[in-house]
Design an enzyme around this catalytic site. Structure first.
Site, PDB file in Angstrom:
ATOM      1  N   HIS A   1       0.843  -1.209   0.000  1.00  0.00           N
ATOM      2  CA  HIS A   1       0.000   0.000   0.000  1.00  0.00           C
ATOM      3  C   HIS A   1       0.875   1.254   0.000  1.00  0.00           C
ATOM      4  CE1 HIS A   1      -3.154  -2.569   2.305  1.00  0.00           C
ATOM      5  NE2 HIS A   1      -3.652  -2.359   1.100  1.00  0.00           N
TER       6      HIS A   1
ATOM      7  N   LYS B   1     -18.784  -5.705   7.620  1.00  0.00           N
ATOM      8  CA  LYS B   1     -17.515  -6.428   7.528  1.00  0.00           C
ATOM      9  C   LYS B   1     -16.815  -6.424   8.887  1.00  0.00           C
ATOM     10  CE  LYS B   1     -13.522  -6.442   4.498  1.00  0.00           C
ATOM     11  NZ  LYS B   1     -12.803  -5.794   3.428  1.00  0.00           N
TER      12      LYS B   1
ATOM     13  N   ARG C   1      -1.849  -6.130  -8.038  1.00  0.00           N
ATOM     14  CA  ARG C   1      -0.697  -6.969  -7.711  1.00  0.00           C
ATOM     15  C   ARG C   1      -0.485  -8.044  -8.766  1.00  0.00           C
ATOM     16  NH1 ARG C   1      -3.019  -8.255  -1.924  1.00  0.00           N
ATOM     17  NH2 ARG C   1      -4.776  -8.344  -3.362  1.00  0.00           N
TER      18      ARG C   1
ATOM     19  N   SER D   1      -3.069  -7.789   3.190  1.00  0.00           N
ATOM     20  CA  SER D   1      -3.382  -7.592   4.608  1.00  0.00           C
ATOM     21  C   SER D   1      -3.806  -8.916   5.240  1.00  0.00           C
ATOM     22  CB  SER D   1      -4.499  -6.551   4.760  1.00  0.00           C
ATOM     23  OG  SER D   1      -4.071  -5.313   4.250  1.00  0.00           O
TER      24      SER D   1
HETATM   25  O1  PNS Z   1      -8.745  -2.726   0.540  1.00  0.00           O
HETATM   26  P1  PNS Z   1      -9.959  -3.311  -0.124  1.00  0.00           P
HETATM   27  O2  PNS Z   1     -10.736  -4.158   0.868  1.00  0.00           O
HETATM   28  O3  PNS Z   1      -9.631  -4.040  -1.387  1.00  0.00           O
HETATM   29  O4  PNS Z   1     -10.887  -2.064  -0.529  1.00  0.00           O
HETATM   30  C1  PNS Z   1     -12.141  -2.240  -1.135  1.00  0.00           C
HETATM   31  C2  PNS Z   1     -12.969  -0.944  -1.032  1.00  0.00           C
HETATM   32  C3  PNS Z   1     -13.136  -0.558   0.428  1.00  0.00           C
HETATM   33  C4  PNS Z   1     -12.256   0.177  -1.775  1.00  0.00           C
HETATM   34  C5  PNS Z   1     -14.360  -1.187  -1.686  1.00  0.00           C
HETATM   35  O5  PNS Z   1     -14.969  -2.279  -1.075  1.00  0.00           O
HETATM   36  C6  PNS Z   1     -15.268   0.029  -1.585  1.00  0.00           C
HETATM   37  O6  PNS Z   1     -15.108   0.979  -2.333  1.00  0.00           O
HETATM   38  N1  PNS Z   1     -16.220   0.024  -0.656  1.00  0.00           N
HETATM   39  C7  PNS Z   1     -17.118   1.136  -0.435  1.00  0.00           C
HETATM   40  C8  PNS Z   1     -18.536   0.793  -0.830  1.00  0.00           C
HETATM   41  C9  PNS Z   1     -18.767   1.044  -2.305  1.00  0.00           C
HETATM   42  O7  PNS Z   1     -18.648   2.150  -2.800  1.00  0.00           O
HETATM   43  N2  PNS Z   1     -19.112  -0.028  -3.052  1.00  0.00           N
HETATM   44  C10 PNS Z   1     -19.411   0.075  -4.482  1.00  0.00           C
HETATM   45  C11 PNS Z   1     -18.176   0.045  -5.330  1.00  0.00           C
HETATM   46  S1  PNS Z   1     -17.724  -1.598  -5.678  1.00  0.00           S
END
Ligand code: PNS
Length: 159
Positions: A16, A40, A89, A127
């Protein structure tokens, strides 16, 4: 130009941090946004995740650390941000990232997702892997910033 780098950061890793440094070099302000999804379960609380991101990015002048617990597009609208940064990645990340980028663009057409290819030395770090190794007593010092090592020790001792 403002951009946002959203994620769970549970916890922030060197992968990150590599994306954060490279993205911060290309924009005026990079908002690193710790996302909270109420359904979550996280290992670290939102406050802990934010604190670790703040401590790990202290030396990068144009980084602002924030949190958000709704839709990513709502944060972008609120802050007037048109660019989302995400790291890739490996090919296995692509499908989910493509789905997210397309969904976000349909919800907010001016929102562009820009992908950074993670440095290959960090390409296997996640993570999830860090949490598993740390909680089983393994050495995570090559994969995470120093504050995260301390946070795991504290948390494991307390629990
Ligand atoms: O680090 P991660 O878990 O890969 O991040 C994922 C994240 C938090 C960026 C994604 O789940 C997100 O944007 N969540 C917010 C809710 C949202 O907007 N969902 C619709 C877009 S898919």
């Amino acid at each position: 130009m403002k951009a946002m780098y959203p994620g769970s950061f549970d916890p922030i890793t060197l992968g990150h941090l590599d994306v954060i440094r490279r993205a911060a070099n290309m924009v005026d302000t990079l908002y690193v946004v710790v996302m909270r999804n109420p359904s979550k379960k996280y290992f670290f609380t939102t406050e802990e995740r934010m604190k670790l991101v703040k401590e790990s990015t202290r030396d990068i002048e144009n980084v602002v650390v924030d949190m958000h617990d709704g839709l990513l597009v709502d944060y972008a609208k609120k802050m007037g941000i048109n660019v989302v940064i995400r790291g890739l990645r490996a090919v296995t990340d692509f499908e989910f990232e493509l789905q997210m980028a397309n969904a976000n663009r349909q919800l907010l057409p001016k929102l562009e997702t820009v992908f950074f290819m993670t440095d290959e030395k960090y390409s296997f770090i996640s993570s999830t892997l860090v949490r598993e190794v740390a909680t089983l007593g393994g050495d995570i010092s090559q994969w995470v910033p120093k504050p995260v090592i301390i946070a795991f020790k504290d948390k494991i001792r307390r629990d």
